[in-house]
Design a protein around this motif. Sequence first.
Motif, PDB file in Angstrom:
ATOM      1  N   SER A   1      12.996  17.838  -3.610  1.00  0.00           N
ATOM      2  CA  SER A   1      11.873  16.910  -3.824  1.00  0.00           C
ATOM      3  C   SER A   1      11.604  16.155  -2.534  1.00  0.00           C
ATOM      4  O   SER A   1      12.455  16.107  -1.651  1.00  0.00           O
ATOM      5  N   GLU A   2      10.442  15.542  -2.456  1.00  0.00           N
ATOM      6  CA  GLU A   2      10.136  14.699  -1.303  1.00  0.00           C
ATOM      7  C   GLU A   2      11.060  13.480  -1.262  1.00  0.00           C
ATOM      8  O   GLU A   2      11.377  12.969  -0.201  1.00  0.00           O
ATOM      9  N   HIS A   3      11.466  13.019  -2.445  1.00  0.00           N
ATOM     10  CA  HIS A   3      12.375  11.871  -2.481  1.00  0.00           C
ATOM     11  C   HIS A   3      13.658  12.210  -1.720  1.00  0.00           C
ATOM     12  O   HIS A   3      14.160  11.415  -0.930  1.00  0.00           O
ATOM     13  N   SER A   4      14.142  13.427  -1.948  1.00  0.00           N
ATOM     14  CA  SER A   4      15.351  13.847  -1.248  1.00  0.00           C
ATOM     15  C   SER A   4      15.080  14.182   0.217  1.00  0.00           C
ATOM     16  O   SER A   4      15.944  13.974   1.068  1.00  0.00           O
ATOM     17  N   ALA A   5      13.890  14.700   0.518  1.00  0.00           N
ATOM     18  CA  ALA A   5      13.554  14.980   1.921  1.00  0.00           C
ATOM     19  C   ALA A   5      13.670  13.693   2.727  1.00  0.00           C
ATOM     20  O   ALA A   5      14.311  13.649   3.786  1.00  0.00           O
ATOM     21  N   ALA A   6      13.081  12.628   2.201  1.00  0.00           N
ATOM     22  CA  ALA A   6      13.127  11.345   2.900  1.00  0.00           C
ATOM     23  C   ALA A   6      14.552  10.796   2.917  1.00  0.00           C
ATOM     24  O   ALA A   6      14.981  10.183   3.894  1.00  0.00           O
TER      25      ALA A   6
ATOM     26  N   LEU B   1       5.770  10.105  -3.965  1.00  0.00           N
ATOM     27  CA  LEU B   1       7.146  10.240  -4.445  1.00  0.00           C
ATOM     28  C   LEU B   1       8.142   9.714  -3.406  1.00  0.00           C
ATOM     29  O   LEU B   1       9.204   9.223  -3.739  1.00  0.00           O
ATOM     30  N   MET B   2       7.768   9.809  -2.154  1.00  0.00           N
ATOM     31  CA  MET B   2       8.637   9.349  -1.058  1.00  0.00           C
ATOM     32  C   MET B   2       8.635   7.838  -0.869  1.00  0.00           C
ATOM     33  O   MET B   2       9.511   7.297  -0.192  1.00  0.00           O
ATOM     34  N   ILE B   3       7.642   7.179  -1.420  1.00  0.00           N
ATOM     35  CA  ILE B   3       7.400   5.792  -1.015  1.00  0.00           C
ATOM     36  C   ILE B   3       8.610   4.884  -1.172  1.00  0.00           C
ATOM     37  O   ILE B   3       8.897   4.055  -0.309  1.00  0.00           O
ATOM     38  N   GLU B   4       9.362   5.060  -2.243  1.00  0.00           N
ATOM     39  CA  GLU B   4      10.545   4.219  -2.435  1.00  0.00           C
ATOM     40  C   GLU B   4      11.483   4.339  -1.232  1.00  0.00           C
ATOM     41  O   GLU B   4      12.024   3.351  -0.736  1.00  0.00           O
ATOM     42  N   VAL B   5      11.648   5.586  -0.774  1.00  0.00           N
ATOM     43  CA  VAL B   5      12.545   5.829   0.357  1.00  0.00           C
ATOM     44  C   VAL B   5      11.917   5.337   1.669  1.00  0.00           C
ATOM     45  O   VAL B   5      12.616   4.879   2.567  1.00  0.00           O
TER      46      VAL B   5
ATOM     47  N   THR C   1      -1.512   3.657   0.940  1.00  0.00           N
ATOM     48  CA  THR C   1      -0.673   2.998  -0.065  1.00  0.00           C
ATOM     49  C   THR C   1       0.631   2.487   0.535  1.00  0.00           C
ATOM     50  O   THR C   1       1.303   1.669  -0.081  1.00  0.00           O
ATOM     51  N   ALA C   2       0.997   2.999   1.705  1.00  0.00           N
ATOM     52  CA  ALA C   2       2.262   2.564   2.317  1.00  0.00           C
ATOM     53  C   ALA C   2       2.023   1.687   3.535  1.00  0.00           C
ATOM     54  O   ALA C   2       2.896   1.539   4.379  1.00  0.00           O
ATOM     55  N   ARG C   3       0.840   1.096   3.601  1.00  0.00           N
ATOM     56  CA  ARG C   3       0.539   0.318   4.804  1.00  0.00           C
ATOM     57  C   ARG C   3       1.429  -0.919   4.912  1.00  0.00           C
ATOM     58  O   ARG C   3       1.600  -1.451   6.002  1.00  0.00           O
ATOM     59  N   ASP C   4       2.038  -1.365   3.807  1.00  0.00           N
ATOM     60  CA  ASP C   4       2.879  -2.561   3.843  1.00  0.00           C
ATOM     61  C   ASP C   4       4.368  -2.226   3.898  1.00  0.00           C
ATOM     62  O   ASP C   4       5.207  -3.077   3.654  1.00  0.00           O
ATOM     63  N   SER C   5       4.689  -0.965   4.207  1.00  0.00           N
ATOM     64  CA  SER C   5       6.078  -0.513   4.069  1.00  0.00           C
ATOM     65  C   SER C   5       6.954  -0.785   5.279  1.00  0.00           C
ATOM     66  O   SER C   5       8.160  -0.614   5.214  1.00  0.00           O
TER      67      SER C   5
END
Lengths: 391, 305, 86
Positions: free
Chosen positions: A57-62, A86-90, A125-129
Amino acid sequence: MSTTFIEGSIAVAKTVAVSRPHVISAYPITPQTHIVEHLSELVANGELKSEFVNVESEHSAASVVLGSSATGARTYTATTSQGFLLMIEVLFNIAGMRLPVVMTCVNRAVSAPINIWNDQQDSMTARDSGWIQLYAEDNQEASDMHLQAFKIAENKDIMLPVMVCMDGFVLTHSFDPVELISQEQVDKFLPPFKPEYYLTPKNPLTFGTLVGPDGYMETRYFIEKTMHASLQVISDVAADFHNQFGRFQGGLIDTYKVEDASLVLVAMGSIIGTIKDIVDELRAKGQKVGVLKVRSYRPFPKDEIYKALNHVKEIAVLEKAVSLGYGGILVNEIKSVFYGKPKTPKINGFILGLGGRDITVDTIHQTIKETVKASSEEKFIGLNEALIGGK
Amino acid sequence: MTTTTLAAPKEQSCQTLLASGHTACTGCGEALAAKLVLGAAGPNIIVTDATGCLEVFTTRFPQSSWEVPFIHSLFENSAAVASGVEVALKALGRQNEAKVIAQGGDGGTADIGLQALSGMLERGHDILYVCYDNEAYMNTGVQRSGLTPFDCMTTTSPCGELSWGNKHNKKDMPSIAAAHGIPYVATASVAFPKDIENKVKKALSITGPKYMQIHSPCPLGWRSNPQLTIKVAKLAVQTGLYPVFEMENGKVTKVRKITTPKTPVEEYLKIQGRFAHLFKSPKGKEEIQKIQEIADRNIEKYGLA
Amino acid sequence: MRLDLGAIAKAGTSKANQTGGWRNFKPIFHQKKCNSCDLCRIYCPEGCVTMIEKKKYTVDYAYCKGCGICAEECSSSDIEMVVEEK
C-alpha cells in the motif's frame, strides 16, 4: 548533458536514479506508474544500486522510506491521488520527524467520483503537512527539480521532506526534449547524504517520541521557522543549479513579462506553458499582460510575490483545486499577500481544469476578460452549461 | 536456512536495555516482556514500535527508556518502518551492524497493522516481529481487539442483558503469520522468561521474517492483582488457553506441555475481573464450559497434554 | 535531545523519572532464605532488582512501584510486602 526526446516520467526516473537513492519504495497507481516502473527496471538491470521495495500500500511505501531515511538512507517514493491520500498520515509523520524524504506527487483528481485525470486537489490537501512543495511547469523542470529537491531536503539547516508536484498525464505521459544530467555532473552538485542523527547501535537514540503540551507547540514552531529558512535555501539551490547547468526555472517563483504588466495571471504547474503562449499573443496586440509562476507553494513566498506584483492593477489566479465550502485556495493566499499593503490590485480567482477538464486557449482568454470586466470574484470556469442546467 | 553473524557484541552491562523510570502501570506484563526481549537480543539491534502502551510509557520526551536505537512512527506501520530500516542497512552496507526487531501490541499487530505485517512477512525481510499480546486496546482504555479472547469483558464488549462480553474468538495470528511461509513462528508467555530468551535468540539466528507473540498480562485491563501478573500468565498456559509453541517452516515443532491433570479454565478466569461476569449467574457456567472447550481444542490441536 | 529536530531523545534518560513515589507497598528483601533463584530480578517489570552477590539481592526503591511480583514469585518466600510509610 544530452538532450533526449523522452517521456516525462522516464526523465524524472532517470534523474532520481542519478541522485543515487539508497531506497525506493512505491505502490502502483495511475498515472504515477511509469516513473516507478522505470526505476525498478534500472534496479533490475543493475544500472541503479538501490533497494527497490514493492509494498502492499502507499501507507507502507511512505512508512518504508520513513524507516530508511531515519536509518541514514537517501530515499524516494512517488504516488498520486488516492494513493497520496492514503499516505497522508505518514506524510505528516515524516515531516514531524524531520526526515528528508523526496517524493513525486503526480497530480491527479481525487475520488468520488473516481477520475484518473489531472488536477491538483491531491497535493493541496497536504499543504499543511510540513512538506516543501514545488510545482513543475514542464518536464525539464520536473526532472531538474528532483535533483534540487534532494539538495534542499538534506540541507542540515532544513531537514524537511520535499514533494515535487507534476501534472499527471499532461507532463508524466508527454514526450518532450529533456536535457538529462550525467552521473558525474550530479555527483558534483549533490553531496552524499550524511545525517547528523540516525538509527544505529553506535549512538542509540530514540526517534518518534511522545511530546506533551509542554513541547509539542515548539515542534510546530521549529518547522514553521525552518520553512521560512528554506525560502533562501530553495533560491540558493536553484541558483547553484543555474551556475552548474545553465538552466534556471525560477527559485521560489518565476515571472514572464511581469515588469511592465498591468494584468498578471498567477498559476502553478503545466498550465504556465499555455498561459505564456497567450501572453505572447496578447503582447503582440499591445496588451500588457504577464505570468507569475508559483514554483514553491510551501513555503509560500509572500515577499517575492509582493515584490513582483505590487505594481500591477489586476491579477487573475488560475487554479486546478478547490476548497469545497470556501472556493479557490491559491487565490486567497495571493490576496493575503496584499493584506495591509498600500496598494491592492483587483484579484480574481478561477477554478478550472478539474478532473482533467480541458484548459483551452479560450478558457484562459475568458479568465482575462472576466478579470478586466468584473469586480473581484471567484468562479469556476470552463463548466459545461448543459450539465448544470445553465446555472 | 542461512545465518548471519553480528558485529562483536558490546559487553553486556548489568543494567537492562529497557531503562527504569518508564511509566508502565504497576505489574505491567508488557514492560516485563519488552525487557526480556531486549535482554535476549542484546544491544546490537534497531527496534521499531507501533503506537500503544509500550511506546507511550517509554518515550515521553525528553526522556526515553530505550538503551537501543528505537523508532516509533504510527499505529499501523511498525512492520513497514522496520522493513525500511532493514533495507536501508542493506543499501548502506551496514547489515552486520544490527538486527531489526519490530514491535507492536495486539491491536497494532493483528488489527490495524496486519496489512503492513503481511507485507513485511511476504517480502522476506530479515526482521523479528514481536507482538506483545495483552488482548485488548489497553492504551486507549481497554477496548476490544482481534486478539481479545471469547467472552472477555472490555469497554467496547461489555457484558449486559444480551452480552457475555466479546462474541468472537481470538484471531489465530501465529497461523496467519505461518501461512506466509516464513521460517519461524513462536508464541511465548512472560511467565516463562527463559523460553522467551531462547526463542528470541533462536529467531535472531535465522535469516528472514520471524513472528513471535508474547502473552503479557495487563493488570489494569484484565482487572487482576498486579502482584499476580506471573500467576495469571502461567495459568493461561497451563489451562491450554494460551498454547506456547514453535512453528518452523509452517510445522509445529515444539510445544510447552501442560501439567496433568489439566487445570480447569475457571482457575484462570476467576482471578481476573474481565471474566467476573461469568461467575455471577448459573448461565455463566455454560459460557465457562465454552471457554473450557476452546482450551480443550488447543490441547488437542497442539498436543499440549 | 533535539526537540527542534523531530523530538529525538537520548537513550536511557527515563532514569531521571523516579517512579518509586508511586509505591503503596514496599518489598523487603530479608536475605535470609534467598537461594539465588534470580526470579525477583528476572520478573521485575521495572528492571530495578539487582544481584549484589550470590544470595544477596537489592531493590532500587527510586524506581520500584511496589507491584509485588518479586514477593509473589520468590521461590523461598524471602521477600515481604509491607505498607509504604509516606
